[in-house]
Design an enzyme around this catalytic site. Structure first.
Site, PDB file in Angstrom:
ATOM      1  N   HIS A  29      -3.103   8.739  -9.799  1.00  0.00           N
ATOM      2  CA  HIS A  29      -4.409   8.113  -9.617  1.00  0.00           C
ATOM      3  C   HIS A  29      -5.332   8.632 -10.703  1.00  0.00           C
ATOM      4  O   HIS A  29      -5.368   9.834 -10.970  1.00  0.00           O
ATOM      5  CB  HIS A  29      -4.954   8.448  -8.225  1.00  0.00           C
ATOM      6  CG  HIS A  29      -6.410   8.123  -8.091  1.00  0.00           C
ATOM      7  ND1 HIS A  29      -6.909   6.887  -8.409  1.00  0.00           N
ATOM      8  CD2 HIS A  29      -7.474   8.876  -7.698  1.00  0.00           C
ATOM      9  CE1 HIS A  29      -8.217   6.883  -8.219  1.00  0.00           C
ATOM     10  NE2 HIS A  29      -8.580   8.082  -7.787  1.00  0.00           N
ATOM     11  N   ASN A  35     -12.394   5.459 -12.961  1.00  0.00           N
ATOM     12  CA  ASN A  35     -11.691   5.529 -11.671  1.00  0.00           C
ATOM     13  C   ASN A  35     -11.801   4.171 -10.981  1.00  0.00           C
ATOM     14  O   ASN A  35     -12.899   3.767 -10.598  1.00  0.00           O
ATOM     15  CB  ASN A  35     -12.342   6.634 -10.831  1.00  0.00           C
ATOM     16  CG  ASN A  35     -11.667   6.832  -9.481  1.00  0.00           C
ATOM     17  OD1 ASN A  35     -10.873   6.001  -9.043  1.00  0.00           O
ATOM     18  ND2 ASN A  35     -11.994   7.924  -8.820  1.00  0.00           N
ATOM     19  N   CYS A  68      -8.797   5.784  -2.645  1.00  0.00           N
ATOM     20  CA  CYS A  68      -8.030   5.971  -3.885  1.00  0.00           C
ATOM     21  C   CYS A  68      -6.528   6.152  -3.633  1.00  0.00           C
ATOM     22  O   CYS A  68      -5.723   5.970  -4.540  1.00  0.00           O
ATOM     23  CB  CYS A  68      -8.570   7.162  -4.659  1.00  0.00           C
ATOM     24  SG  CYS A  68     -10.307   6.978  -5.088  1.00  0.00           S
TER      25      CYS A  68
END
Ligand code: ACO
Length: 324
Positions: free
Chosen positions: A251, A281, A114
């Protein structure tokens, strides 16, 4: 005068298929209410069977090049941040370079899960400052739907597919925070926590890609602390305050992590670009997707001070402060 890597164009691509929480509730024992309350996610995009990470990456990069008014043949560096490459090798970036670029220029993938996009900003910026690149395409692209255990309700509801891209070009700056471009990057990792968020497969272990496994509560706890630290580090290095930041582009892991981080920083939640509700996500793709969304709807404007921060498996984490 110093060299600055300036974001000259942004682009994005989301697969057509949308999977809502209600759709998921038909597959696993969950509910729209639980998912929204715990994560803020309402829906996510899912790649078609014939769509690969490189297809998403190429679509996003094509849009970013058009926005920058540049041709792929101008590009002398292709970087793809991804944890879900088309193949174990060659790099997905090589596919992008073959589709859009000039033969012979370097291309490689970055694997920081990520945090991959923030790592990519740092790498591209350093290539440019070292005089080794003048125009870079940096893409975050993921098809996490392919590494989800669709029987594990604790993870399969949290992720989605997509790609976002930026074109970075060299411009001269004065060396002040008023300059356009990347002002600083800060990267970290702590591999002691590798078993808190990981994929349970790989070429040298199971010879398969594996599925995501996560200790959600621990990840959450580390995320809020590490992300706030990464922001403070960026602000201190540039001698600016949180009030000077026009937009936080974090993020997009979980709305509760975004809210917790903003609260810890004393940041007005209206200054946070949020896409997790629509995209879930998307790992390395989430920051450039959020950036592209903020640019497309006119919120993020040239001259704005944008702070990006991320945390992911590894653990890895970091920040990039950029004047658009
Ligand atoms: N639907 C319904 N119930 C569920 C689901 C689901 N999808 N998933 C778990 N549950 C149940 C659990 O089984 C548990 O039931 P029990 O109490 O009977 O045992 C209950 O809900 C509570 O589970 P917890 O895991 O304690 O729930 P929590 O409040 O911690 O929320 C979550 C889980 C959303 C994963 C949270 O821990 C979190 O956000 N963690 C951060 C993880 C993250 O965002 N990771 C993304 C990658 S990392 C990154 O990008 C930074």
């Amino acid at each position: 005068m110093i060299i600055r890597s300036v974001i000259q164009g942004v682009g994005s691509y989301l697969p057509e298929k949308i999977l809502t929480n209600a759709d998921l509730a038909k597959k696993v024992d969950t509910s729209d209410e639980w998912i929204v309350e715990r994560s803020g996610i309402r829906e996510r995009h899912i790649a078609a069977d014939n769509e690969k990470t490189s297809d998403l990456a190429i679509a996003a990069a094509t849009q970013a090049l058009a926005a920058a008014g540049r041709d792929g043949k101008d590009v002398d560096l292709f970087i793809v941040a991804t944890a879900t490459p088309d193949q174990t090798f060659p790099a997905t970036a090589a596919r992008v370079q073959a589709a859009l670029g000039r033969p012979g220029v370097p291309s490689f993938d970055i694997q920081a899960v990520c945090s991959g996009f923030v790592y990519g900003v740092a790498v591209a910026d350093n290539f440019m400052k070292a005089g080794q690149a003048k125009c870079a395409v940096l893409i975050g692209a993921e098809v996490f739907s392919r590494i989800l255990d669709w029987t594990d309700r604790a993870t399969c509801v949290l992720f989605g597919d997509g790609a976002g891209a930026v074109v970075l070009g060299v411009e001269e700056g004065k060396g002040t925070t008023g300059d356009r471009g990347v002002l600083s990057t800060h990267l970290h990792s702590d591999g002691r926590h590798h078993d808190m968020l990981y994929c349970d497969g790989g070429p040298s272990t199971t010879q398969t890609a594996g599925y995501i496994r996560m200790k959600g509560k621990e990840v959450f706890r580390h995320a809020v602390v590490n992300l706030a630290d990464a922001v403070h580090e960026a602000l201190a290095a540039n001698n600016v305050s949180i009030d000077d930041v026009d937009w936080l582009v974090p993020h997009q892991a979980n709305k509760r992590i975004l809210d917790g981080t903003a609260h810890k920083l004393g940041l007005d939640p209206a200054k946070v670009i949020v896409t997790v509700d629509r995209h879930a996500n998307t790992s390395a793709a989430s920051i450039p997707l959020a950036l592209a969304s903020g640019v497309a709807d006119g919120r993020i404007k040239p001259g704005n001070l944008v702070l990006m921060e991320a945390m992911g498996g590894g653990f890895t984490w970091g920040s990039a402060l950029v004047r658009m």
